[in-house]
Design an enzyme around this catalytic site. Structure first.
Site, PDB file in Angstrom:
ATOM      1  NE  ARG A 249      -3.037   0.897   2.812  1.00  0.00           N
ATOM      2  CZ  ARG A 249      -3.618   1.327   3.908  1.00  0.00           C
ATOM      3  NH1 ARG A 249      -4.028   0.476   4.812  1.00  0.00           N
ATOM      4  NH2 ARG A 249      -3.799   2.609   4.116  1.00  0.00           N
ATOM      5  CG  LEU A 250       1.103   4.034  -3.390  1.00  0.00           C
ATOM      6  CD1 LEU A 250       0.471   5.049  -4.315  1.00  0.00           C
ATOM      7  CD2 LEU A 250       2.611   4.032  -3.580  1.00  0.00           C
ATOM      8  CB  ALA A 251      -1.146   4.847   2.988  1.00  0.00           C
ATOM      9  CE  LYS A 252      -0.695   1.112   7.430  1.00  0.00           C
ATOM     10  NZ  LYS A 252      -1.627   0.050   7.538  1.00  0.00           N
ATOM     11  NE  ARG A 253       7.022   2.057  -2.515  1.00  0.00           N
ATOM     12  CZ  ARG A 253       7.611   0.962  -2.922  1.00  0.00           C
ATOM     13  NH1 ARG A 253       7.124  -0.203  -2.569  1.00  0.00           N
ATOM     14  NH2 ARG A 253       8.676   1.036  -3.688  1.00  0.00           N
TER      15      ARG A 253
END
Ligand code: GLU
Length: 279
Positions: A249-253
């Site tokens: 997930r981009l948010a977590k990356r």
């Protein structure tokens, strides 16, 4: 009926492509229907939110070519609204104070040999739900720091089965127990995400709540809060999350490129919009 959508970021960091997709999604749905698009800053968590990130959100969205109605609602300026909603829930008898620390909760889950796993982790095992009234009163009088939790079983007993409509998932039977007795006012902040988002969507007349599918399960409890507080029920569209090439997930990356860095690198916002599917 006029379509009213919103983008509701928390100013805890700079926006990245995933946010851009979500904002463009809400904006384009309003635009396609000749409706209204709102921006809301979800900043009740003063410890994590920063003014510079609010400025960054406005800058990044304007760069993307979005426009929104003024004034922008900032949740931190409406704590009275959340207090009023809590008072109404309290009058219904569906709130209880929870004095537990994270450690108390973990110890009880270990003692009980586990807890049902909800979408946000293990479900609260209800330690304070059955606290004898005398003890509760004593601890409140002593100023014991506490959160307020929703007694989901009691709340559900006030209402028959509830359902909600998601544009992708169809009609969904509301399942608030899957989240357990959620916190509606935190120890250090007299509101919570679930309470503030549900009340604000009503107060702002939002008719279509669009957001990432990571928040799909939260809607079970939002639907119950709407029923308890007599709020309007919008439709929802929980969209798929944008993922990096490796599936994370981009948010977590870590280090997902921010819109600010893309702008700095000379990325053309029109090209980014096309890439995200919003020409
Ligand atoms: N403020 C939430 C977030 O940034 C989104 C709230 C919502 O769209 O319901 O994750």
């Amino acid at each position: 009926m006029t379509v009213v959508t919103r983008f509701a970021p928390s100013p805890t960091g700079r926006l990245h492509k995933g946010h851009a997709f979500s904002a463009l999604f809400a904006w384009s749905r309003a635009r396609a229907a000749g409706g209204r698009f709102l921006l809301r800053i979800e900043d009740i968590d003063a410890g994590r939110c920063r003014a510079e990130f609010v400025d960054g959100i406005l800058e990044d969205l304007a760069w993307l070519g979005l426009s929104w109605e003024e004034p922008v609602r900032r949740q931190s300026r409406h704590m009275d609204d959340y207090a009023g909603a809590l008072a109404r829930l309290d009058a219904l008898g569906v709130l209880y104070p929870c004095f537990c620390t994270r450690r108390d909760i973990a110890a009880e889950i270990a003692r009980a040999g586990g807890a049902p796993h909800g979408p946000d982790g293990p479900v609260y095992p209800g330690i304070c739900r059955g606290m004898p009234p005398g003890e509760r009163a004593r601890r409140l009088a002593a100023g014991g720091s506490h959160a307020l939790r929703l007694n989901v079983a009691k709340a559900l007993a006030l209402h028959g089965p509830l359902s909600w409509r998601d544009e992708r998932a169809g009609v969904v039977a509301a399942d608030p127990p899957s989240l357990g007795d959620v916190v509606l006012a935190r120890k250090e902040i007299p509101a919570s995400y679930h309470l503030a988002v549900t009340l604000d969507d009503h107060l702002q007349g939002v008719t279509l709540v669009t957001r990432g599918e990571d928040l799909f399960h939260a809607t079970h409890v939002h639907r119950l809060l709407q029923a308890l507080l007599g709020l309007s029920t919008p439709r929802w569209h929980h969209h798929a999350l944008l993922r990096a090439a490796d599936g994370t997930r981009l948010a977590k990356r870590e280090g997902a490129p921010t819109l600010a860095s893309m702008r700095g690198a000379g990325v053309d916002p029109a090209a980014l919009r096309r890439e995200l599917g919003f020409p």
